[in-house]
Design a protein around this motif. Structure first.
Motif, mmCIF file in Angstrom:
data_model
loop_
_atom_site.group_PDB
_atom_site.id
_atom_site.type_symbol
_atom_site.label_atom_id
_atom_site.label_comp_id
_atom_site.label_asym_id
_atom_site.label_seq_id
_atom_site.Cartn_x
_atom_site.Cartn_y
_atom_site.Cartn_z
ATOM 1 N N ARG A 3 0.844 -1.186 0.118
ATOM 2 C CA ARG A 3 0.036 0.110 0.061
ATOM 3 C C ARG A 3 0.785 1.445 0.174
ATOM 4 N N ARG A 4 1.959 1.253 0.650
ATOM 5 C CA ARG A 4 2.910 2.507 0.700
ATOM 6 C C ARG A 4 3.430 2.786 -0.646
ATOM 7 N N ASP A 5 3.417 1.930 -1.660
ATOM 8 C CA ASP A 5 3.825 2.152 -3.181
ATOM 9 C C ASP A 5 2.499 2.731 -3.885
ATOM 10 N N THR A 6 1.240 2.933 -3.257
ATOM 11 C CA THR A 6 0.243 3.394 -3.809
ATOM 12 C C THR A 6 -0.270 4.758 -3.627
ATOM 13 N N ASN A 7 -0.518 5.486 -4.589
ATOM 14 C CA ASN A 7 -1.007 6.974 -4.253
ATOM 15 C C ASN A 7 -2.414 7.179 -5.291
#
Length: 108
Positions: free
Chosen positions: A26-30
């Motif tokens: 999720r941290r790689d998603t914006n």
């Protein structure tokens, strides 16, 4: 039905081959949402690779700033290949893309 089957087959292929789409972090998603224009920009990264999925949920053409003119279109749901009306068009030399109504574009 054949074009829909080919479309989903292409989506699955991209999910398996495009590194940012394989990632489940999720941290790689914006996500950027424009409620007024009914558009959504989903950005995913994997290392130095970037994939942007631009979605138009409205019934009108929308111009969306993707903040990166170096990307190229790898899937366009409005393409005639998928029985759509016409292609979504990146504006030459700009960071914008013109989205057809109710369409998605994947850029890498």
């Amino acid at each position: 039905h054949q074009s829909m089957w080919r479309y989903y087959k292409k989506l699955i292929e991209l999910r398996k081959t495009v590194a940012p789409l394989k990632s489940t972090e999720r941290r790689d998603t914006n996500v950027e949402v424009n409620v007024e224009n009914k558009t959504l920009i989903l950005k995913r990264t994997a290392g130095d690779q970037l994939a942007i999925c631009v979605m138009n949920f409205s019934d009108r053409q929308q111009t969306v700033n993707i903040h990166n003119s170096a990307l190229h279109v790898v899937l366009d749901s409005s393409s005639t290949e998928w029985r759509g009306p016409s292609e979504n068009l990146p504006k030459p030399g700009k960071n914008e893309i013109i989205l057809q109504p109710e369409s998605i574009v994947l850029l890498t």
